[in-house]
Design a protein around this motif. Structure first.
Motif, PDB file in Angstrom:
ATOM      1  N   GLU A 103       0.530  -1.399   0.001  1.00  0.00           N
ATOM      2  CA  GLU A 103       0.452  -0.187   0.014  1.00  0.00           C
ATOM      3  C   GLU A 103       1.170   1.104  -0.154  1.00  0.00           C
ATOM      4  N   GLY A 104       2.182   1.081   0.390  1.00  0.00           N
ATOM      5  CA  GLY A 104       2.551   2.531   0.186  1.00  0.00           C
ATOM      6  C   GLY A 104       2.738   3.401   1.767  1.00  0.00           C
ATOM      7  N   GLU A 105       2.598   4.309   1.696  1.00  0.00           N
ATOM      8  CA  GLU A 105       2.108   4.610   2.965  1.00  0.00           C
ATOM      9  C   GLU A 105       2.061   4.154   4.044  1.00  0.00           C
ATOM     10  N   VAL A 106       1.812   4.320   5.562  1.00  0.00           N
ATOM     11  CA  VAL A 106       0.792   4.191   6.348  1.00  0.00           C
ATOM     12  C   VAL A 106       0.372   5.263   6.891  1.00  0.00           C
ATOM     13  N   ASP A 107      -0.658   5.434   6.966  1.00  0.00           N
ATOM     14  CA  ASP A 107      -1.574   6.321   8.129  1.00  0.00           C
ATOM     15  C   ASP A 107      -0.845   6.361   9.726  1.00  0.00           C
ATOM     16  N   LEU A 108      -0.749   7.441   9.862  1.00  0.00           N
ATOM     17  CA  LEU A 108       0.161   7.622  11.332  1.00  0.00           C
ATOM     18  C   LEU A 108      -1.320   7.565  11.961  1.00  0.00           C
ATOM     19  N   ASP A 109      -2.470   8.101  11.612  1.00  0.00           N
ATOM     20  CA  ASP A 109      -3.142   8.194  13.116  1.00  0.00           C
ATOM     21  C   ASP A 109      -3.827   6.310  13.097  1.00  0.00           C
ATOM     22  N   GLY A 110      -3.893   6.093  12.058  1.00  0.00           N
ATOM     23  CA  GLY A 110      -4.310   4.500  12.541  1.00  0.00           C
ATOM     24  C   GLY A 110      -3.103   3.396  13.357  1.00  0.00           C
ATOM     25  N   ILE A 111      -1.504   3.795  13.437  1.00  0.00           N
ATOM     26  CA  ILE A 111      -0.771   3.249  14.202  1.00  0.00           C
ATOM     27  C   ILE A 111      -1.040   4.065  15.688  1.00  0.00           C
ATOM     28  N   ILE A 112      -1.664   5.483  15.578  1.00  0.00           N
ATOM     29  CA  ILE A 112      -2.743   6.049  16.662  1.00  0.00           C
ATOM     30  C   ILE A 112      -2.711   5.071  17.619  1.00  0.00           C
ATOM     31  N   ARG A 113      -3.707   5.276  16.790  1.00  0.00           N
ATOM     32  CA  ARG A 113      -4.907   4.377  17.010  1.00  0.00           C
ATOM     33  C   ARG A 113      -5.140   2.926  17.645  1.00  0.00           C
ATOM     34  N   ILE A 114      -4.297   2.210  16.570  1.00  0.00           N
ATOM     35  CA  ILE A 114      -3.412   0.805  17.359  1.00  0.00           C
ATOM     36  C   ILE A 114      -2.885   0.936  18.539  1.00  0.00           C
ATOM     37  N   GLY A 115      -2.318   1.875  18.694  1.00  0.00           N
ATOM     38  CA  GLY A 115      -1.480   2.112  20.042  1.00  0.00           C
ATOM     39  C   GLY A 115      -2.591   2.795  21.319  1.00  0.00           C
ATOM     40  N   GLN A 116      -3.726   2.836  21.073  1.00  0.00           N
ATOM     41  CA  GLN A 116      -4.026   3.246  22.086  1.00  0.00           C
ATOM     42  C   GLN A 116      -5.062   1.985  23.031  1.00  0.00           C
ATOM     43  N   VAL A 117      -5.313   0.958  21.501  1.00  0.00           N
ATOM     44  CA  VAL A 117      -5.891  -0.175  21.408  1.00  0.00           C
ATOM     45  C   VAL A 117      -4.896  -0.805  23.187  1.00  0.00           C
ATOM     46  N   TYR A 118      -4.162  -0.934  22.301  1.00  0.00           N
ATOM     47  CA  TYR A 118      -2.462  -1.567  22.808  1.00  0.00           C
ATOM     48  C   TYR A 118      -2.615  -0.990  24.778  1.00  0.00           C
ATOM     49  N   ALA A 119      -2.879   0.686  24.834  1.00  0.00           N
ATOM     50  CA  ALA A 119      -2.750   1.337  26.251  1.00  0.00           C
ATOM     51  C   ALA A 119      -3.653   0.653  26.943  1.00  0.00           C
ATOM     52  N   SER A 120      -4.971   1.115  26.301  1.00  0.00           N
ATOM     53  CA  SER A 120      -6.364   0.244  26.895  1.00  0.00           C
ATOM     54  C   SER A 120      -6.204  -1.036  27.667  1.00  0.00           C
ATOM     55  N   LEU A 121      -5.277  -1.422  27.172  1.00  0.00           N
ATOM     56  CA  LEU A 121      -4.788  -2.949  27.831  1.00  0.00           C
ATOM     57  C   LEU A 121      -3.906  -3.486  28.336  1.00  0.00           C
ATOM     58  N   GLY A 122      -3.506  -2.419  28.819  1.00  0.00           N
ATOM     59  CA  GLY A 122      -2.225  -2.196  29.849  1.00  0.00           C
ATOM     60  C   GLY A 122      -1.042  -2.233  29.228  1.00  0.00           C
ATOM     61  N   VAL A 123      -1.516  -2.692  27.985  1.00  0.00           N
ATOM     62  CA  VAL A 123       0.287  -2.359  26.955  1.00  0.00           C
ATOM     63  C   VAL A 123       1.001  -1.263  27.503  1.00  0.00           C
ATOM     64  N   ARG A 124       2.595  -2.164  28.048  1.00  0.00           N
ATOM     65  CA  ARG A 124       2.984  -0.386  28.201  1.00  0.00           C
ATOM     66  C   ARG A 124       4.536  -0.546  27.460  1.00  0.00           C
ATOM     67  N   HIS A 125       4.633  -1.405  26.510  1.00  0.00           N
ATOM     68  CA  HIS A 125       5.975  -1.702  25.608  1.00  0.00           C
ATOM     69  C   HIS A 125       5.335  -2.038  24.170  1.00  0.00           C
ATOM     70  N   MET A 126       5.415  -0.931  22.852  1.00  0.00           N
ATOM     71  CA  MET A 126       4.739  -0.983  21.847  1.00  0.00           C
ATOM     72  C   MET A 126       6.088  -1.686  20.676  1.00  0.00           C
ATOM     73  N   THR A 127       6.419  -2.294  20.219  1.00  0.00           N
ATOM     74  CA  THR A 127       7.072  -2.305  18.826  1.00  0.00           C
ATOM     75  C   THR A 127       7.095  -2.431  17.754  1.00  0.00           C
ATOM     76  N   LEU A 128       8.072  -0.933  17.081  1.00  0.00           N
ATOM     77  CA  LEU A 128       7.376  -0.405  15.567  1.00  0.00           C
ATOM     78  C   LEU A 128       8.260  -1.413  14.700  1.00  0.00           C
ATOM     79  N   GLY A 129       7.362  -2.017  13.469  1.00  0.00           N
ATOM     80  CA  GLY A 129       8.588  -2.969  13.047  1.00  0.00           C
ATOM     81  C   GLY A 129       8.253  -2.448  11.730  1.00  0.00           C
ATOM     82  N   ASP A 130       9.523  -2.173  11.297  1.00  0.00           N
ATOM     83  CA  ASP A 130      10.359  -1.850  10.403  1.00  0.00           C
ATOM     84  C   ASP A 130      10.468  -3.414   9.120  1.00  0.00           C
TER      85      ASP A 130
END
Length: 322
Positions: free
Chosen positions: A161-188
């Motif tokens: 798809e090319g460039e990814v949506d930063l807002d989409g990554i933030i949304r994923i991070g917010q879901v992780y945070a809501s589950l109490g996740v403290r460490h998030m890996t950003l995969g290249d």
């Protein structure tokens, strides 16, 4: 933890950087040659002996999808852990969580892609389906006493798809945070990260998720993996994934190649006056062991040249004549 016998002393350390070894998971998952469980166990034991504390050992995925990971339980049970050892594994679904609970793994990594297409290729489901499955998986892991971590694949660009949506990554991070996740890996995942989008992504995520700690999972596909490490350090990241010898790549992404090399990363950090607690010579030995096991040359560079201050006998090199 062993001290590197060579680390230069240019002044006070800039601080501690954690290296998470992913060679037996992301490194081996793309290999068609099935490596025996005993060899994987010996590799992880050698990694731990080098001073590595965190190892992403394996994946609890379908053996049909990734045959190399079919021995996940056996490998995890065979590793000689130290008191400070942290063993992790990918746990993409509830079935994976149930398998993880039968092992001494310390943490399970939930995984999702930043793009819809890669998520369907890699996990055979859409992003929303993955997000909806996370609460049950996280709860099952926690009930079993396991830490829950989060991962985002293709976080710096998708090969479909090319460039990814930063807002989409933030949304994923917010879901992780809501589950109490403290460490998030950003995969290249396919090496699409470059200093510019690394800095932009980290700044946006830090602003939106100030309590989250980020791990950078970088690949050297386009030769800028270590440059991205330096930018990430400037942006406050203190934890990086890497793989012995620079092995690895996602089997479900076009153009995927190896991770940044563990021994190259240790060398860079040592020479930049960061502390890792990892013995560079032992790290090089692990990379050479991986190379021998696979029967081919790996892309690591420090494993060939050695530390900067490794000296050679004068009579071992010819003298110019003429």
């Amino acid at each position: 933890m062993p001290d590197s016998g060579y680390a230069p002393q240019y002044g006070p350390s800039q601080g501690f950087v954690e290296i998470c070894e992913a060679g037996t998971r992301d490194g081996l998952q793309i290999e068609s040659q099935i490596i025996p469980a005993a060899e994987k166990i010996a590799l992880v034991d050698a990694m731990l002996d080098s001073g590595i504390r965190h190892v992403e050992v394996t994946s609890f995925v379908s053996p049909r999808a990734v045959p190399q990971m079919a021995d996940a339980e056996e490998v995890l049970r065979g590793i000689r852990k130290r008191a400070d050892t942290n063993l992790m594994a990918l746990v993409p679904n509830l079935r994976g969580a149930e398998r993880a609970l039968t092992t001494p793994v310390d943490g399970g990594v939930l995984l999702i892609s930043a793009s819809e297409t890669h998520n369907r290729k890699n996990l055979n489901r859409g992003i929303d389906e993955s997000l909806e499955s996370f609460p049950a998986v996280a709860a099952r892991l926690r009930d079993g006493g396991k830490e829950v971590l989060g991962g985002v694949a293709v976080a710096f660009g998708c090969p479909f798809e090319g460039e990814v949506d930063l807002d989409g990554i933030i949304r994923i991070g917010q879901v992780y945070a809501s589950l109490g996740v403290r460490h998030m890996t950003l995969g290249d995942t396919t090496g699409m990260a470059a200093p510019r989008n690394v800095r932009r992504t980290l700044r946006a995520l830090r602003a939106a998720l100030p309590s989250m700690e980020f791990t950078m999972h970088l690949h050297n596909t386009r030769g800028v993996g270590l440059a991205n490490v330096l930018v990430s350090l400037e942006e406050g990241v203190r934890r990086f994934d890497s793989a012995a010898g620079g092995l690895g790549g996602c089997p479900f992404a076009a153009g995927a190649t190896g991770n940044i090399c563990t021994e190259d990363l240790v060398y860079l950090l040592d020479e930049s006056n960061w502390t890792t607690g990892i013995d560079l010579e032992k790290s090089i030995a692990v990379a050479k062991r991986m190379e021998t096991l696979l029967g081919r040359a790996l892309p690591g560079q420090v494993m060939r040249a050695g530390p900067r201050l490794r000296l050679h006998a004068v009579d071992a090199v010819p003298t110019a004549a003429g």
